[in-house]
Enzyme design. Structure first.
Site, short mmCIF file in Angstrom:
data_model
loop_
_atom_site.label_atom_id
_atom_site.label_comp_id
_atom_site.label_asym_id
_atom_site.label_seq_id
_atom_site.Cartn_x
_atom_site.Cartn_y
_atom_site.Cartn_z
N LYS A 75 -35.97 -17.24 -5.36
CA LYS A 75 -34.79 -18.04 -5.00
C LYS A 75 -33.61 -17.65 -5.87
CE LYS A 75 -33.59 -22.97 -4.34
NZ LYS A 75 -34.08 -24.38 -4.51
N SER A 150 -33.82 -27.14 -0.32
CA SER A 150 -32.85 -26.09 -0.48
C SER A 150 -33.45 -24.69 -0.59
CB SER A 150 -32.00 -26.35 -1.73
OG SER A 150 -32.81 -26.30 -2.89
N SER A 174 -37.18 -29.71 -2.58
CA SER A 174 -36.71 -28.41 -2.11
C SER A 174 -37.75 -27.30 -2.00
CB SER A 174 -35.56 -27.91 -2.98
OG SER A 174 -34.38 -28.56 -2.59
N1 GLN Z 1 -32.59 -32.19 -0.64
C1 GLN Z 1 -32.49 -32.74 -1.96
C2 GLN Z 1 -31.05 -32.70 -2.40
O1 GLN Z 1 -30.25 -32.35 -1.63
C3 GLN Z 1 -33.38 -32.02 -2.90
C4 GLN Z 1 -32.83 -30.76 -3.39
C5 GLN Z 1 -33.74 -30.03 -4.31
O2 GLN Z 1 -34.92 -30.37 -4.43
N2 GLN Z 1 -33.20 -29.05 -4.96
O3 GLN Z 1 -30.71 -33.02 -3.49
#
Ligand code: GLN
Length: 486
Positions: A75, A150, A174
């Site tokens: 990532k 994400s 994410s």
């Molecule tokens: N979808 C969640 C957010 O927008 C989690 C994001 C993540 O785990 N990096 O914060």
């Protein structure tokens, strides 16, 4: 593409060289990338060089470790020396880190081949990978849908066989949510099991790096390689890191029945009917395998989302203060004094969702509202943690759907942040409590989209989590299904 174990055998038996494997992987990437867009940056040359070193080792008769020669996607919020790290943001467009994250260093040391950096929501803020400043990643199962987020690039890369395994980060879901949307395995480790050194910080008390794989075994191999104490991260735990593959037994314990608690609250509101029945069937399968399944209530679970969306932006607003046009990446050319340089750099460099979070977080941390929001959210966090602690007094593992829905259409939720946030309903409480959890593919909905089951373990019980996930996987066929990329 085969599993790590099969590829390892091919390498050892000299049926295929690491360079051939790397070339084949690059060809696959070239073929599917125009449709999927998993990667932001490819590392073809570095990968070939690393593969050659593995081949030299094999040729000289040395033994090789399981990850040696295996393609891995990373990532793009993990720093690698000399490799562009954008975090999906314009503000880091030209940022080339002078240092290496602990996890990528460990991967290189174990001979894993990093193929490139994958797409993500800007600074890991989002649930669909649509918040990237660079490109939108498509779900390999249906290109008109999101891969989740994400870590959507990493999940899609694994699902589309552009890589064997991948690394993501999970602050509120994410890793697990995109794994669920893309039909792959994804594990969020116990907070502190994996070093965060070199991970671009989003919300430091919640962030954890973790592995993606097409199988539980591949995921376990990658976790074994990256986990463990790191003096460079003061929050990393002093825990022993076993080889997690030793727990992968297709049978669940016979002597003392494994007790699994269904979190009642996660089967109530906001859940798609199809996800509900699919996960319920998966739970029946766990029962068939010999687990004892009980219902368990975590009454404060439902406050997870509001607490998370105060705590995460608060920490983000503080962490992102460092992007000021001086220390990192982009600087606005439009400014005529120092203050306007700061503000213009940030106005131009950050996307909408990141700005929204910085504003929310600055507000909730401000002197006048700190008690009402941030402090309150921290108290709620403690209550959620206590619910989990209580649950683990009577069960070994907890189970829920990973996400309340399957992959949604690209663009469907971009104008409605709240409905986007709802896709994190069942994942965020786990981060608030610092627990480990895994997504296991458990079926498909009527659109042919993957459904995921979330297993949540007690602190540092990755062994039990992986064992249970493995037993379920081996008893079912879901991991053998592959997307047909049109
Ligand atoms: N979808 C969640 C957010 O927008 C989690 C994001 C993540 O785990 N990096 O914060």
């Amino acid at each position: 593409m085969a599993s790590i174990r099969e590829l390892h055998q091919q390498l050892v038996n000299k049926e295929r060289s690491a360079q051939e494997l790397t070339r084949d992987t690059l060809e696959r990437i070239e073929a599917v990338e125009p449709k999927v867009h998993s990667f932001l940056h490819l590392m073809s040359d570095e990968a070939q060089t690393a593969a050659q070193q593995v081949d030299d080792k094999i040729a000289s008769g040395e033994s090789i470790a399981p990850l040696e020669g295996i393609p891995i996607a990373v990532k793009d919020n993990l720093c690698m020396t000399g490799v562009p790290t954008t975090c999906g943001s314009r503000i880091l467009e030209n940022f080339v880190p002078p240092y290496e994250s602990t996890v990528t260093r460990r991967i290189k040391e174990t001979g894993g081949i990093v193929m490139g950096k994958t797409n993500l929501d800007e600074f890991a803020m989002g649930s669909s990978t649509e918040n990237s400043a660079y490109t939108v990643t498509n779900n390999p199962w249906d290109l008109s849908r999101v891969p989740g987020g994400s870590s959507g690039g990493s999940a899609a890369a694994v699902a589309a066989e552009e890589s064997v395994v991948a690394l993501g980060s999970d602050t509120g879901g994410s890793i697990r949510q995109p794994a669920s949307f893309c039909g792959v395995v994804g594990l969020k480790p116990t907070y502190g099991l994996v070093s965060r050194f070199g991970l671009v910080a989003f919300a430091s008390s919640l962030d954890q790096i973790g592995p993606f794989g097409r199988t539980v075994e591949d995921t376990a191999i990658l976790l074994s390689a990256i986990a463990g104490r790191d003096p460079a991260d003061s929050t990393s735990l002093e825990a022993d890191v076993p080889d997690y593959t030793q727990y992968l037994n297709p049978e669940l314990p016979k002597d003392k029945k494994l007790k699994i608690g269904i979190i009642t609250e996660t089967f109530r509101e906001g859940l798609s009917e199809e996800v509900k029945t699919t996960v319920q069937n998966a739970i029946k399968e766990l029962e068939n395998l010999g687990a004892e399944v009980v219902e368990i209530s975590c009454p404060r679970f439902r406050y997870g989302l509001p607490a998370y969306y105060i705590i995460a932006p608060s920490e983000a607003s503080s962490n992102l203060a460092r992007y000021d046009g001086v220390r990192y990446g982009q600087r606005s050319e439009q400014a005529d004094n120092l203050l306007s340089m700061y503000t213009k750099t940030r106005a131009e460099g950050f996307g909408e969702e990141v700005k929204r979070r910085i504003m929310v977080g600055t507000y909730t941390l401000s002197a006048g509202y700190y008690d009402a929001y941030y402090l309150k959210a921290q108290k709620v966090r403690t209550l959620i943690k206590q619910d989990f602690e209580k649950a683990f007094e009577s069960v070994d593992l907890l189970v829920s759907p990973t996400a309340p829905m399957t992959a949604f259409q690209t663009g469907e939720k971009t104008d409605d942040p709240l409905s986007m946030y709802l896709s994190d309903l069942t994942t965020v409480p786990v981060n608030l409590a610092g627990l480990p959890a895994i997504n296991v593919p458990c079926g498909f909905d009527s659109n042919g989209l993957p459904v995921g089951m979330q297993l949540i373990g007690n602190v540092l019980r990755e062994d039990q989590l992986l064992h249970t996930a493995y037993a379920y996987e081996q008893a079912t066929q879901w991991h053998q299904q592959k997307p047909e990329i049109a």
